[in-house]
Design a protein around this motif. Structure first.
Motif, PDB file in Angstrom:
ATOM      1  N   TYR A  47       0.852  -1.187   0.000  1.00 52.98           N
ATOM      2  CA  TYR A  47       0.000   0.000   0.000  1.00 52.98           C
ATOM      3  C   TYR A  47       0.887   1.236   0.000  1.00 52.98           C
ATOM      4  CZ  TYR A  47       1.075   0.389   4.990  1.00 52.98           C
ATOM      5  OH  TYR A  47       1.724   0.525   6.188  1.00 52.98           O
ATOM      6  N   GLU A  48       0.281   2.376  -0.256  1.00 51.89           N
ATOM      7  CA  GLU A  48       1.013   3.640  -0.198  1.00 51.89           C
ATOM      8  C   GLU A  48       0.662   4.354   1.087  1.00 51.89           C
ATOM      9  OE1 GLU A  48       0.997   6.327  -3.485  1.00 51.89           O
ATOM     10  OE2 GLU A  48       1.360   4.731  -4.928  1.00 51.89           O
ATOM     11  N   ASP A  49       1.688   4.790   1.825  1.00 50.58           N
ATOM     12  CA  ASP A  49       1.429   5.513   3.070  1.00 50.58           C
ATOM     13  C   ASP A  49       1.057   6.964   2.761  1.00 50.58           C
ATOM     14  OD1 ASP A  49       3.819   6.821   2.507  1.00 50.58           O
ATOM     15  OD2 ASP A  49       4.932   5.885   4.140  1.00 50.58           O
ATOM     16  N   LYS A  50       0.812   7.750   3.794  1.00 52.64           N
ATOM     17  CA  LYS A  50       0.340   9.122   3.607  1.00 52.64           C
ATOM     18  C   LYS A  50       1.368  10.015   2.920  1.00 52.64           C
ATOM     19  CE  LYS A  50       1.589  10.171   8.356  1.00 52.64           C
ATOM     20  NZ  LYS A  50       1.093  10.484   9.673  1.00 52.64           N
ATOM     21  N   ASP A  51       2.654   9.597   2.939  1.00 51.51           N
ATOM     22  CA  ASP A  51       3.706  10.361   2.267  1.00 51.51           C
ATOM     23  C   ASP A  51       3.936   9.892   0.836  1.00 51.51           C
ATOM     24  OD1 ASP A  51       4.116  11.793   4.647  1.00 51.51           O
ATOM     25  OD2 ASP A  51       5.558  10.291   5.369  1.00 51.51           O
ATOM     26  N   GLY A  52       3.172   8.907   0.390  1.00 49.76           N
ATOM     27  CA  GLY A  52       3.298   8.397  -0.970  1.00 49.76           C
ATOM     28  C   GLY A  52       4.331   7.302  -1.125  1.00 49.76           C
ATOM     29  N   ASN A  53       4.893   6.824  -0.022  1.00 48.11           N
ATOM     30  CA  ASN A  53       5.873   5.741  -0.074  1.00 48.11           C
ATOM     31  C   ASN A  53       5.161   4.395  -0.141  1.00 48.11           C
ATOM     32  OD1 ASN A  53       8.046   7.572   0.277  1.00 48.11           O
ATOM     33  ND2 ASN A  53       7.694   7.548   2.485  1.00 48.11           N
ATOM     34  N   LYS A  54       5.698   3.513  -0.965  1.00 46.42           N
ATOM     35  CA  LYS A  54       5.110   2.183  -1.077  1.00 46.42           C
ATOM     36  C   LYS A  54       5.597   1.333   0.086  1.00 46.42           C
ATOM     37  CE  LYS A  54       3.793  -1.217  -4.429  1.00 46.42           C
ATOM     38  NZ  LYS A  54       3.797  -1.584  -5.834  1.00 46.42           N
ATOM     39  N   ARG A  55       4.656   0.712   0.823  1.00 48.94           N
ATOM     40  CA  ARG A  55       4.964  -0.142   1.965  1.00 48.94           C
ATOM     41  C   ARG A  55       4.526  -1.567   1.654  1.00 48.94           C
ATOM     42  NH1 ARG A  55       8.259   2.509   5.484  1.00 48.94           N
ATOM     43  NH2 ARG A  55       7.587   4.659   5.617  1.00 48.94           N
ATOM     44  N   PHE A  56       5.323  -2.525   2.131  1.00 53.64           N
ATOM     45  CA  PHE A  56       5.014  -3.935   1.946  1.00 53.64           C
ATOM     46  C   PHE A  56       4.728  -4.561   3.299  1.00 53.64           C
ATOM     47  CE2 PHE A  56       7.547  -2.727  -1.664  1.00 53.64           C
ATOM     48  CZ  PHE A  56       6.879  -3.316  -2.722  1.00 53.64           C
ATOM     49  N   VAL A  57       3.728  -5.425   3.351  1.00 54.92           N
ATOM     50  CA  VAL A  57       3.329  -6.094   4.589  1.00 54.92           C
ATOM     51  C   VAL A  57       3.281  -7.593   4.336  1.00 54.92           C
ATOM     52  CG1 VAL A  57       1.489  -6.338   6.308  1.00 54.92           C
ATOM     53  CG2 VAL A  57       1.923  -4.109   5.270  1.00 54.92           C
ATOM     54  N   THR A  58       3.871  -8.349   5.265  1.00 56.60           N
ATOM     55  CA  THR A  58       3.762  -9.803   5.253  1.00 56.60           C
ATOM     56  C   THR A  58       3.088 -10.204   6.551  1.00 56.60           C
ATOM     57  OG1 THR A  58       5.789 -10.015   3.962  1.00 56.60           O
ATOM     58  CG2 THR A  58       5.029 -11.979   5.129  1.00 56.60           C
ATOM     59  N   GLU A  59       2.040 -11.004   6.451  1.00 55.87           N
ATOM     60  CA  GLU A  59       1.296 -11.419   7.645  1.00 55.87           C
ATOM     61  C   GLU A  59       0.753 -12.827   7.437  1.00 55.87           C
ATOM     62  OE1 GLU A  59      -1.439  -8.181   7.864  1.00 55.87           O
ATOM     63  OE2 GLU A  59      -2.525  -8.794   6.088  1.00 55.87           O
ATOM     64  N   VAL A  60       0.383 -13.452   8.532  1.00 53.78           N
ATOM     65  CA  VAL A  60      -0.232 -14.775   8.482  1.00 53.78           C
ATOM     66  C   VAL A  60      -1.718 -14.607   8.749  1.00 53.78           C
ATOM     67  CG1 VAL A  60      -0.379 -17.041   9.591  1.00 53.78           C
ATOM     68  CG2 VAL A  60       1.848 -15.979   9.203  1.00 53.78           C
ATOM     69  N   VAL A  61      -2.542 -15.115   7.841  1.00 52.76           N
ATOM     70  CA  VAL A  61      -3.987 -15.127   8.037  1.00 52.76           C
ATOM     71  C   VAL A  61      -4.322 -16.488   8.628  1.00 52.76           C
ATOM     72  CG1 VAL A  61      -6.240 -14.950   6.952  1.00 52.76           C
ATOM     73  CG2 VAL A  61      -4.342 -13.563   6.102  1.00 52.76           C
ATOM     74  N   ALA A  62      -4.686 -16.491   9.903  1.00 58.08           N
ATOM     75  CA  ALA A  62      -4.900 -17.738  10.636  1.00 58.08           C
ATOM     76  C   ALA A  62      -6.287 -18.306  10.365  1.00 58.08           C
ATOM     77  CB  ALA A  62      -4.703 -17.511  12.128  1.00 58.08           C
ATOM     78  N   ASP A  63      -6.331 -19.605  10.079  1.00 56.39           N
ATOM     79  CA  ASP A  63      -7.591 -20.331   9.893  1.00 56.39           C
ATOM     80  C   ASP A  63      -8.032 -21.008  11.179  1.00 56.39           C
ATOM     81  OD1 ASP A  63      -7.555 -19.788   7.148  1.00 56.39           O
ATOM     82  OD2 ASP A  63      -6.320 -21.554   6.767  1.00 56.39           O
ATOM     83  N   ASP A  64      -7.042 -21.402  11.994  1.00 56.24           N
ATOM     84  CA  ASP A  64      -7.317 -22.158  13.213  1.00 56.24           C
ATOM     85  C   ASP A  64      -6.365 -21.679  14.294  1.00 56.24           C
ATOM     86  OD1 ASP A  64      -8.377 -24.077  14.911  1.00 56.24           O
ATOM     87  OD2 ASP A  64      -7.066 -25.663  14.179  1.00 56.24           O
ATOM     88  N   VAL A  65      -6.900 -21.365  15.455  1.00 56.62           N
ATOM     89  CA  VAL A  65      -6.086 -20.931  16.588  1.00 56.62           C
ATOM     90  C   VAL A  65      -6.453 -21.781  17.796  1.00 56.62           C
ATOM     91  CG1 VAL A  65      -5.527 -19.030  18.150  1.00 56.62           C
ATOM     92  CG2 VAL A  65      -5.933 -18.556  15.722  1.00 56.62           C
ATOM     93  N   GLU A  66      -5.451 -22.412  18.391  1.00 51.72           N
ATOM     94  CA  GLU A  66      -5.636 -23.203  19.608  1.00 51.72           C
ATOM     95  C   GLU A  66      -5.096 -22.394  20.772  1.00 51.72           C
ATOM     96  OE1 GLU A  66      -6.987 -26.315  19.985  1.00 51.72           O
ATOM     97  OE2 GLU A  66      -7.474 -26.401  17.858  1.00 51.72           O
ATOM     98  N   PHE A  67      -5.909 -22.190  21.799  1.00 60.87           N
ATOM     99  CA  PHE A  67      -5.493 -21.441  22.974  1.00 60.87           C
ATOM    100  C   PHE A  67      -4.768 -22.394  23.918  1.00 60.87           C
ATOM    101  CE2 PHE A  67      -7.760 -18.487  20.888  1.00 60.87           C
ATOM    102  CZ  PHE A  67      -9.026 -18.103  21.305  1.00 60.87           C
TER     103      PHE A  67
END
Length: 144
Positions: free
Chosen positions: A81-101
């Motif tokens: 995405y582009e931040d408020k200053d116009g810089n391109k930012r990259f994000v890596t994340e895990v989308v969890a399907d199952d979470v065990e407490f």
């Protein structure tokens, strides 16, 4: 195939929000220890951004807090995405399907002991039987 399994501790309280259409989204960071120690003898950790959706997000927001230990299964996703200053930012994340407490708070370690004591008190006291009161069983009549 895009599948990952992680076990770690939350570094902060989860952030539960809703989209404009009312879908729950919960975000938190998971600290996952590495399998080895560095040259100073210290164990390093990776800090991984996690996202959950819908009912799972509601449960994570309700029951998890900083320090909670969990195990999860999900997919790694990248986006930019582009931040408020116009810089391109990259994000890596895990989308969890199952979470065990595994444990939801630092006080969970004491709870099983209290539950066991309460359960023990609720059970009726059994009569002690002396060894000389026991009689042999005739196993000819047993069905197995």
């Amino acid at each position: 195939m895009n599948k990952c399994i992680l076990v770690g501790n939350l570094t902060r309280d989860p952030e539960l929000t809703q989209t404009n259409s009312g879908i729950s989204c919960c975000k938190f960071t998971l600290a996952v220890n590495r399998n080895y120690v560095n040259t100073n003898g210290e164990r390093e950790a990776d800090f991984i951004n996690i996202v959950t959706w819908r009912g799972l997000a509601d449960n994570c927001g309700k029951y998890l807090s900083k320090g909670s230990k969990i195990a999860l299964c999900g997919q790694i996703q990248t986006r930019s995405y582009e931040d408020k200053d116009g810089n391109k930012r990259f994000v890596t994340e895990v989308v969890a399907d199952d979470v065990e407490f595994i444990n939801t708070s630092k006080n969970d370690a004491a709870e099983p002991k209290q539950a066991a004591q309460t359960e023990q008190m609720a059970q009726p006291q059994r009569k002690q039987v002396a060894m000389n009161e026991l009689k042999p069983v005739d196993d000819d009549g047993l069905p197995f």
